[in-house]
Design an enzyme around this catalytic site. Structure first.
Site, PDB file in Angstrom:
ATOM      1  N   GLU A 254      -4.023  -4.309 -12.429  1.00 50.35           N
ATOM      2  CA  GLU A 254      -3.233  -5.372 -13.049  1.00 50.35           C
ATOM      3  C   GLU A 254      -2.724  -6.398 -12.040  1.00 50.35           C
ATOM      4  O   GLU A 254      -2.485  -6.087 -10.876  1.00 50.35           O
ATOM      5  CB  GLU A 254      -2.045  -4.762 -13.808  1.00 50.35           C
TER       6      GLU A 254
ATOM      7  N   CYS B 139       1.368 -12.222  -8.499  1.00 47.26           N
ATOM      8  CA  CYS B 139       1.659 -10.893  -7.976  1.00 47.26           C
ATOM      9  C   CYS B 139       0.366 -10.086  -8.089  1.00 47.26           C
ATOM     10  O   CYS B 139      -0.108  -9.825  -9.201  1.00 47.26           O
ATOM     11  CB  CYS B 139       2.787 -10.240  -8.783  1.00 47.26           C
TER      12      CYS B 139
ATOM     13  N   CYS C 216      -2.053   4.402  -6.743  1.00 49.15           N
ATOM     14  CA  CYS C 216      -1.288   4.455  -5.485  1.00 49.15           C
ATOM     15  C   CYS C 216      -1.096   5.914  -5.094  1.00 49.15           C
ATOM     16  O   CYS C 216      -0.997   6.790  -5.959  1.00 49.15           O
ATOM     17  CB  CYS C 216       0.080   3.780  -5.674  1.00 49.15           C
TER      18      CYS C 216
ATOM     19  N   CYS D 231       6.276   6.920  -5.206  1.00 50.59           N
ATOM     20  CA  CYS D 231       7.677   6.497  -5.292  1.00 50.59           C
ATOM     21  C   CYS D 231       8.197   6.814  -6.693  1.00 50.59           C
ATOM     22  O   CYS D 231       7.536   6.536  -7.688  1.00 50.59           O
ATOM     23  CB  CYS D 231       7.804   5.001  -5.004  1.00 50.59           C
TER      24      CYS D 231
ATOM     25  N   CYS E 265       8.603   4.024  -9.642  1.00 49.19           N
ATOM     26  CA  CYS E 265       7.515   3.068  -9.860  1.00 49.19           C
ATOM     27  C   CYS E 265       6.433   3.687 -10.737  1.00 49.19           C
ATOM     28  O   CYS E 265       5.932   4.781 -10.447  1.00 49.19           O
ATOM     29  CB  CYS E 265       6.923   2.662  -8.508  1.00 49.19           C
TER      30      CYS E 265
ATOM     31  N   CYS F  66       8.762  -5.706 -11.943  1.00 48.30           N
ATOM     32  CA  CYS F  66       8.650  -4.911 -10.709  1.00 48.30           C
ATOM     33  C   CYS F  66       8.671  -3.415 -11.020  1.00 48.30           C
ATOM     34  O   CYS F  66       9.587  -2.922 -11.690  1.00 48.30           O
ATOM     35  CB  CYS F  66       9.801  -5.282  -9.782  1.00 48.30           C
TER      36      CYS F  66
END
Length: 350
Positions: A96, A109, A116, A120, A123, A342
């Site tokens: 994305e 962005c 990933c 975290c 997220c 975010c």
């Protein structure tokens, strides 16, 4: 059984490589420049689109090379003007990117990895497996496609790029730097590196490498907690890249580049939003020549129960920073209604 070697990606050839290919094939050397322009400036996503080449040459190129390109798979439009795109890679993966428009800026962005590996806790991307790195031409495609959206919807070109999408850019170091080189090149998008920010969860060794390589773009550190105990809890990478190591790496980066450094700090209710937390953040800020601390509103995700503090707590936190001469900015969320804010990117179905 005959095993055929996979055709090379033509975008992974340099201009001298292409010139060598055409000369060896008995063709004119200038053909290389024509093809290179189609690839990087005219953004051709097929050989058939290269209309100033003969049909025979286009056919020959398609037989000897591949031209894999990102395709827009889905698009969502937020009430606040933010646009989220889900892109599909040539091998079927999804990733994305987001266009964030404001009065003065059109910001892309972009993502650097499919998924990933850093996990975290706050997220959404961190709860996905990392499938693979994006290649530099795929990252370039993200920027091109988002720029085309900006021109189509807002009649404006992109003004800024932030590597704050899916993945950890410094764990895809070579592709990210090569993509930025192509984005900045005159025979690419011609965008100033000063308008590009790379955000990292904190890989100290690679931050120092950025300094050694004397990069020209800005750097943002996703801090989110100002002591090691709390940062370990929400960002496992801190166990091997603690705050002291990151402060040292950021100072090394600045000494070698003089580039702008920003701290990113998401506020979580009853976790990192107290005056003591603000005081610890002030102390870190004073150890690094940082230009700015972005205080970010938390955007909820399904996997965890974090919430954002109330407005009064947020304002007290900001006032403490300002009273202690910290250049702090409260960043309000954009695109929450389409999971584009975010920490929300997770390839959810639209």
């Amino acid at each position: 059984m005959i095993v055929t070697q996979q055709q090379p990606n033509i975008r992974h050839l340099t201009l001298p490589d292409l010139e060598e290919y055409f000369v060896a094939a008995g063709d004119k050397k200038f053909r290389a420049k024509q093809v290179y322009e189609w690839i990087w400036q005219k953004h051709a996503h097929s050989f058939e689109a290269m209309t100033n080449l003969s049909k025979d040459l286009r056919q020959k190129l398609s037989e000897q090379f591949t031209l894999p390109a990102l395709q827009v798979d889905a698009t969502q439009y937020s009430a606040d003007g933010t646009i989220k795109s889900r892109f599909k890679t040539h091998d079927g993966h999804l990733v994305e990117g987001v266009l964030i428009p404001t009065e003065n800026r059109q910001t892309a962005c972009v993502s650097s990895q499919i998924g990933c590996s850093l996990s975290c806790k706050f997220c959404a991307t961190g709860y996905m497996d990392r499938k693979r790195n994006l290649s530099y031409d795929e990252i370039y495609d993200e920027v091109v496609l988002i720029n085309q959206q900006a021109e189509r919807v807002y009649n404006k070109k992109l003004s800024n790029i932030v590597f704050m999408g899916m993945g950890e850019p410094l764990l895809n170091y070579n592709n990210v730097l090569k993509a930025i080189e192509r984005i900045g090149a005159e025979d690419g998008l011609g965008m100033s590196h000063k308008r590009i920010t790379v955000s990292t969860a904190g890989v100290a060794k690679m931050i120092k490498k950025l300094g050694d390589d004397k990069v020209r773009f800005k750097l943002a550190l996703s801090l989110h907690a100002a002591n090691d105990t709390k940062r370990n809890e929400i960002m496992p990478i801190n166990e091997s890249n603690n705050i002291k190591a990151l402060v040292e790496a950021l100072n090394y980066f600045y000494k070698n580049t003089k580039n702008e450094i920003t701290f990113e700090y998401i506020l979580f209710k009853n976790f990192n939003d107290s005056q003591k937390d603000a005081d610890e953040l002030v102390k870190i800020y004073r150890q690094v020549p940082a230009d700015l601390v972005n205080i970010i509103e938390y955007n909820p995700i399904d996997a965890v129960k974090f919430t954002k503090p109330d407005e009064e707590t947020t304002q007290h936190f900001m006032q403490y920073l300002e009273a202690h001469k910290v250049n702090a900015h409260l960043r309000r969320s954009r695109g929450k209604d389409i999971d584009a804010a975010c920490g929300q990117l997770a390839n959810k179905e639209s």
